[in-house]
Write an enzyme that holds these catalytic residues in place. Structure first.
Site, PDB file in Angstrom:
ATOM      1  CE  LYS A 102      -5.549   5.826   3.983  1.00 29.51           C
ATOM      2  NZ  LYS A 102      -6.361   4.910   3.145  1.00 29.51           N
ATOM      3  CD  GLN A 145      -3.630   2.639   6.590  1.00 25.72           C
ATOM      4  OE1 GLN A 145      -4.330   2.891   7.591  1.00 25.72           O
ATOM      5  NE2 GLN A 145      -4.139   2.565   5.380  1.00 25.72           N
ATOM      6  CG  ASP A 190      -3.142   8.239  -1.530  1.00 26.87           C
ATOM      7  OD1 ASP A 190      -3.262   8.863  -0.457  1.00 26.87           O
ATOM      8  OD2 ASP A 190      -2.691   7.079  -1.612  1.00 26.87           O
ATOM      9  NE  ARG A 225      -0.271   1.760   3.562  1.00 18.67           N
ATOM     10  CZ  ARG A 225       0.822   2.537   3.668  1.00 18.67           C
ATOM     11  NH1 ARG A 225       2.003   1.994   3.852  1.00 18.67           N
ATOM     12  NH2 ARG A 225       0.713   3.836   3.584  1.00 18.67           N
ATOM     13  N   GLY A 226       0.212   2.379  -0.184  1.00 17.31           N
ATOM     14  CA  GLY A 226       0.948   3.636  -0.252  1.00 17.31           C
ATOM     15  C   GLY A 226       1.153   4.028  -1.702  1.00 17.31           C
ATOM     16  CB  ALA A 227       0.465   7.138  -3.552  1.00 19.13           C
TER      17      ALA A 227
HETATM   18  C1  LIG Z   1       3.434   8.197   0.352  1.00 19.40           C
HETATM   19  S1  LIG Z   1       1.771   8.332   0.000  1.00 19.40           S
HETATM   20  C2  LIG Z   1       1.062   7.185   1.077  1.00 19.40           C
HETATM   21  C3  LIG Z   1      -0.417   7.392   1.174  1.00 19.40           C
HETATM   22  O1  LIG Z   1      -1.087   6.169   0.867  1.00 19.40           O
HETATM   23  C4  LIG Z   1      -1.880   5.843   1.981  1.00 19.40           C
HETATM   24  O2  LIG Z   1      -3.066   5.216   1.637  1.00 19.40           O
HETATM   25  P1  LIG Z   1      -3.171   3.608   1.786  1.00 19.40           P
HETATM   26  O3  LIG Z   1      -2.488   3.234   3.069  1.00 19.40           O
HETATM   27  O4  LIG Z   1      -4.655   3.371   1.794  1.00 19.40           O
HETATM   28  O5  LIG Z   1      -2.479   3.066   0.562  1.00 19.40           O
HETATM   29  C5  LIG Z   1      -2.155   7.167   2.622  1.00 19.40           C
HETATM   30  O6  LIG Z   1      -3.095   7.915   1.884  1.00 19.40           O
HETATM   31  C6  LIG Z   1      -0.801   7.772   2.571  1.00 19.40           C
HETATM   32  O7  LIG Z   1      -0.765   9.139   2.788  1.00 19.40           O
END
Ligand SMILES: CSC[C@H]1O[C@H](OP(=O)(O)O)[C@H](O)[C@@H]1O
EC number: 5.3.1.23
Length: 346
Positions: A247, A196, A237, A48-50
Site C-alpha cells: 500500500k 484501511q 501485494d 481486498r487484500g492480496a
Molecule cells: C495481506 S496483504 C494486504 C495488502 O493489500 C492492501 O491493498 P488493498 O487494500 O488496496 O487491497 C494493502 O496493500 C495491504 O498491505
C-alpha cells in the site's frame, strides 16, 4: 476474528464475502451470484487484500464454471477463461489475484464435462482458501519470534484477516505474538485515501482486545523519532527480487525506519513472490482522483485540481530487515526462484 473474509456457500451456490467498505460502521456480508458482481466488489475494494484477492479470484473461476453449461467443452472453457480474464483485469498489482485465478482455471482444462469442471474448480478454490489460513498461521508463528516480549508495532493499511481468508499476515504476526504471551501494542496508520488502517485494522484488533491506536500516516516518522516504535510489520501485494510492493505509504515508513534503525518486516505467503518481474516492470494501480477529492459528500479539494492517486508503492529490498513467509524468514538479498522451489524452512 473468526469470520471468513470470502468463502463458498454450498447451500446457495454463491460466494459470500464481508463487504469491507461498510466497516467499521456496519458489518454485513454479500451473497455474490455473478462474476460481474465479484469484479465490481474487487474494483470497489469491498473485497481486498492480496491473499483475499487470490481466494476471491479462485472462487470467481468456480462460480464461472458453475454458471456456464455449454456442453461443448471448448466453448465452455473459452467462456470460463473470458470470465477469468475479466476478473484478472480488475486490479493489476497484487500478484495473488492472477495466481488464484490461473491455478483454479488450470485445474479444469482437462475436465470431461462442465459438471466435472465446476466440481474441480470449487474443490481447488477451497484448497486455496484452506492453504491461505494455514500459511497465515505459519507466517504468524515465524514473525512472532522476531518481536520483543514487550513492544509497540507500527503497521500500515490492513494486512489482517480481512485481507486474507482469515487470521492475516502482518496482523497474523501480531496475533501469534499475543498468543505466545507477548505484550504487543499496535500503532495503525490510517492509510489514506481509503483508510484501511483506521477502518479495518483498528476494527479487527479492537475486537481481539489487542491494544491499538490510530495515527495519521504523516505522524509515523515523528513517533519513530520519539522512540515510540519498536518494529514495523506490513503486508505485501507483490514481491520481486528487488522490491516489495505494498500500500502507498509503505516506502515512506521503510525509509524512516532505516533512518531510525527500527526493524522493518514484511509478512507474506510465498504466493506473493513473483519470479518473472523486476520492480521496474510491475504495474502500479492508479485509482480515481475522487478517493482523495471527497470524503462522502464533503469536498476536500477544488474540482479544478487534479490528483495523483497511486494505490501502491515499491520498497527496495535493501530497506527490508526480513520477510516472514510460511516457509520461514527470508533476509534480503534473496533468490525468488529458490524461495518458490524450497519446500522446507528457509
Ligand atoms: C495481506 S496483504 C494486504 C495488502 O493489500 C492492501 O491493498 P488493498 O487494500 O488496496 O487491497 C494493502 O496493500 C495491504 O498491505
Amino acid at each position: 476474528m473468526e469470520e471468513k473474509t470470502v468463502y463458498w456457500d454450498h447451500d446457495s451456490g454463491s460466494i459470500i464475502f464481508i463487504e469491507q467498505t461498510a466497516l467499521p460502521a456496519e458489518y454485513r456480508t454479500v451473497s455474490c451470484k455473478s462474476v460481474e458482481r465479484l469484479a465490481e466488489a474487487i474494483r470497489r475494494l469491498e473485497v481486498r487484500g492480496a491473499p483475499a484477492l487470490g481466494v476471491a479470484g479462485a472462487f470467481g473461476v468456480a462460480l464461472a464454471a458453475k454458471l456456464h453449461d455449454d456442453s461443448n467443452m471448448d466453448s465452455f472453457l473459452r467462456l470460463v477463461r473470458e470470465d477469468a480474464d475479466y476478473l484478472n483485469s480488475t486490479r493489476p498489482t497484487a500478484v495473488n489475484l492472477s495466481w488464484g485465478i490461473n491455478r483454479t482455471y488450470e485445474s479444469i482444462k482437462n475436465a470431461a464435462s462442465p459438471e466435472e469442471a465446476a466440481e474441480t474448480a470449487l474443490r481447488v478454490a477451497e484448497e486455496i482458501a484452506a492453504e491461505d489460513e494455514m500459511m497465515c498461521r505459519k507466517i504468524g508463528e515465524t514473525g512472532a519470534k522476531f518481536l520483543p516480549d514487550e513492544c509497540t508495532v507500527l503497521t500500515h493499511c490492513n494486512a489482517g484477516a480481512l485481507a486474507c481468508y482469515t487470521w492475516g499476515t502482518a496482523l497474523g504476526v501480531i496475533r501469534s505474538a499475543v498468543e505466545a504471551g507477548k505484550n504487543v501494542s499496535v500503532i495503525s496508520c490510517e492509510t489514506r485515501p481509503l483508510n484501511q488502517g483506521s477502518r479495518l485494522t483498528a476494527w479487527e484488533l479492537s475486537r481481539d482486545n489487542i491494544p491499538v491506536k490510530t495515527i495519521t500516516d504523516s505522524s509515523a516518522a515523528f513517533l519513530m523519532k520519539r522512540g515510540e516504535i519498536d518494529a514495523v510489520v506490513v503486508g505485501a501485494d507483490r514481491i520481486t527480487h528487488d522490491a516489495v510492493f505494498n500500500k502507498i505509504g509503505t516506502y515512506m515508513h521503510a525509509v524512516c525506519a532505516k533512518h531510525h534503525e527500527i526493524p522493518f518486516y514484511v509478512a507474506a505467503p510465498t504466493s506473493t513472490f513473483d519470479a518473472t518481474l523486476s520492480e521496474k516492470d510491475v504495474v502500479v494501480e492508479q485509482r480515481d482522483r475522487n478517493e482523495l477529492a471527497k470524503c462522502g459528500d464533503r469536498l476536500l479539494m477544488p474540482d479544478s485540481v487534479d490528483a495523483i492517486n497511486y494505490a501502491f508503492d515499491s520498497t527496495p529490498v535493501e530497506l527490508v530487515t526480513a520477510i516472514f513467509t510460511e516457509k520461514g524468514a527470508v533476509r534480503p538479498p534473496f533468490s525468488v526462484d529458490e524461495i518458490l522451489q524450497r519446500k522446507v524452512g528457509i
